[in-house]
Design a protein around this motif. Structure first.
Motif, mmCIF file in Angstrom:
data_model
loop_
_atom_site.group_PDB
_atom_site.id
_atom_site.type_symbol
_atom_site.label_atom_id
_atom_site.label_comp_id
_atom_site.label_asym_id
_atom_site.label_seq_id
_atom_site.Cartn_x
_atom_site.Cartn_y
_atom_site.Cartn_z
ATOM 1 N N ASN A 1 0.864 -1.185 0.000
ATOM 2 C CA ASN A 1 0.000 0.000 0.000
ATOM 3 C C ASN A 1 0.903 1.238 0.000
ATOM 4 O OD1 ASN A 1 -1.616 2.269 0.970
ATOM 5 N ND2 ASN A 1 -3.194 0.758 1.415
ATOM 6 N N LEU A 2 1.024 1.865 -1.153
ATOM 7 C CA LEU A 2 1.961 2.978 -1.309
ATOM 8 C C LEU A 2 1.563 4.195 -0.483
ATOM 9 C CD1 LEU A 2 4.470 4.105 -2.563
ATOM 10 C CD2 LEU A 2 3.179 4.596 -4.657
ATOM 11 N N GLN A 3 0.269 4.447 -0.347
ATOM 12 C CA GLN A 3 -0.154 5.588 0.463
ATOM 13 C C GLN A 3 0.256 5.413 1.916
ATOM 14 O OE1 GLN A 3 -4.223 6.880 -0.136
ATOM 15 N NE2 GLN A 3 -4.184 6.306 -2.289
ATOM 16 N N LYS B 1 3.081 -0.396 -11.447
ATOM 17 C CA LYS B 1 2.096 0.674 -11.588
ATOM 18 C C LYS B 1 2.531 1.685 -12.649
ATOM 19 C CE LYS B 1 0.661 0.415 -6.718
ATOM 20 N NZ LYS B 1 0.543 1.162 -5.452
ATOM 21 N N ARG C 1 -0.275 6.765 -11.678
ATOM 22 C CA ARG C 1 -0.844 6.195 -10.448
ATOM 23 C C ARG C 1 0.105 6.377 -9.269
ATOM 24 N NH1 ARG C 1 -2.834 -0.079 -9.350
ATOM 25 N NH2 ARG C 1 -3.270 0.222 -7.120
ATOM 26 N N VAL C 2 1.397 6.145 -9.496
ATOM 27 C CA VAL C 2 2.372 6.343 -8.421
ATOM 28 C C VAL C 2 2.353 7.792 -7.950
ATOM 29 C CG1 VAL C 2 4.826 6.352 -7.832
ATOM 30 C CG2 VAL C 2 3.865 4.454 -9.151
ATOM 31 N N ASN D 1 -0.016 10.011 -8.104
ATOM 32 C CA ASN D 1 -1.247 10.301 -7.361
ATOM 33 C C ASN D 1 -1.188 9.749 -5.946
ATOM 34 O OD1 ASN D 1 -2.427 11.638 -9.522
ATOM 35 N ND2 ASN D 1 -3.498 9.827 -10.275
ATOM 36 N N GLU D 2 -0.655 8.545 -5.783
ATOM 37 C CA GLU D 2 -0.596 7.939 -4.457
ATOM 38 C C GLU D 2 0.448 8.623 -3.581
ATOM 39 O OE1 GLU D 2 -0.193 3.709 -4.927
ATOM 40 O OE2 GLU D 2 -2.145 3.509 -5.889
ATOM 41 N N SER E 1 -0.849 11.874 -2.226
ATOM 42 C CA SER E 1 -1.938 11.789 -1.253
ATOM 43 C C SER E 1 -1.489 12.319 0.110
ATOM 44 C CB SER E 1 -2.414 10.339 -1.107
ATOM 45 O OG SER E 1 -1.400 9.519 -0.538
#
Length: 255
Positions: A118-120, A166, A170-171, A173-174, A177
């Motif tokens: 879970n990158l976030q 990914k 997407r990376v 954006n995460e 966050s």
């Protein structure tokens, strides 16, 4: 036997790779140098997440008064501690860093972030351990990596044979966050060349990048399947050899 979770499975792959990691890590050395160029010149505390067998420790020691290495694979840490017994080495993962809040000036991580579940959560951990004004320089493998290898496997069967990386979007954006004061992202492309499929696969395994998260059963690498893969891969051969592509997203963050 209870099945391994994602992080346990990744750790197992890197434990296997620890013995011969250095001899296969040419791309890792190249990407580490790029990350070092993004980092600060002098800090008090540097944290190396996914330190491996002390691959970039010497470079970080030139810029930091104190160094701490963290890795998910105990075998990697054993190799690191053998070379640098005076330093601190901790077994841990991105999503639960064994480090105190607001204690790190520079978090450095070379090609470990793609193995985060879970990158976030990982970015929240990075933010937690950083001091205000602290810097993160990380990179990650993104979509487009192993492109020719994947296309060649697709001609053999429709199973999953490589990790699903990914997209850069997407990376980003995460990562964003988390409320970073500053963030920047730059993509780079690198290609290695090999004389044979066996040599290419050996290189992927040598750096622990052969973990595949899947629900299907890819089956054994039989002589027939290897021959099919070799035949398909020949369509991608260049004068330099069989290509192994790496798409790398370099990231610099400031808390």
């Amino acid at each position: 036997m209870k099945p391994l979770n994602f992080q346990q499975a990744v750790a197992r792959q890197f434990n296997k790779a620890a013995k011969d990691y250095h001899q296969h890590a040419s791309i890792q050395r190249l990407t580490a140098n790029r990350l070092l160029s993004l980092g600060p010149a002098n800090v008090n505390q540097a944290l190396d997440v996914g330190c491996g067998p002390a691959s970039t420790t010497a470079d970080l020691l030139l810029r930091a008064n104190h160094y701490l290495g963290v890795d998910i694979a105990p075998a990697m840490l054993s190799k690191a501690a053998a070379d640098y017994p005076e330093l601190s080495w901790l077994n841990g993962e991105w999503e639960a860093l064994p480090v105190a809040d607001n204690s790190v000036d520079w978090l450095f991580a070379n090609l470990s972030m793609q193995w985060v579940d879970n990158l976030q959560n990982a970015m929240s951990e990075a933010y937690r351990v950083l001091k205000p004004g602290g810097v993160v320089t990380v990179n990650t493998v993104i979509e487009g990596t192993f492109n020719s290898f994947t296309k060649s496997w697709n001609e053999v069967d429709d199973l999953q044979h490589t990790h699903r990386f990914k997209s850069a979007e997407r990376v980003q954006n995460e990562v964003d966050s988390v409320n970073w004061r500053h963030s920047e992202f730059v993509t780079e492309e690198h290609t290695q060349y090999f004389a044979s499929v066996r040599e290419l696969i050996g290189s992927i395994k040598g750096v622990g990048a052969n973990y595949v998260r899947r629900t299907d059963n890819a089956g054994l690498m039989t002589r027939n399947r290897l021959q099919q893969l070799e035949n398909a891969f020949e369509n991608h051969r260049t004068l330099q050899g069989l290509p192994l592509e790496w798409s790398i997203l370099n990231i610099k963050l400031v808390k």
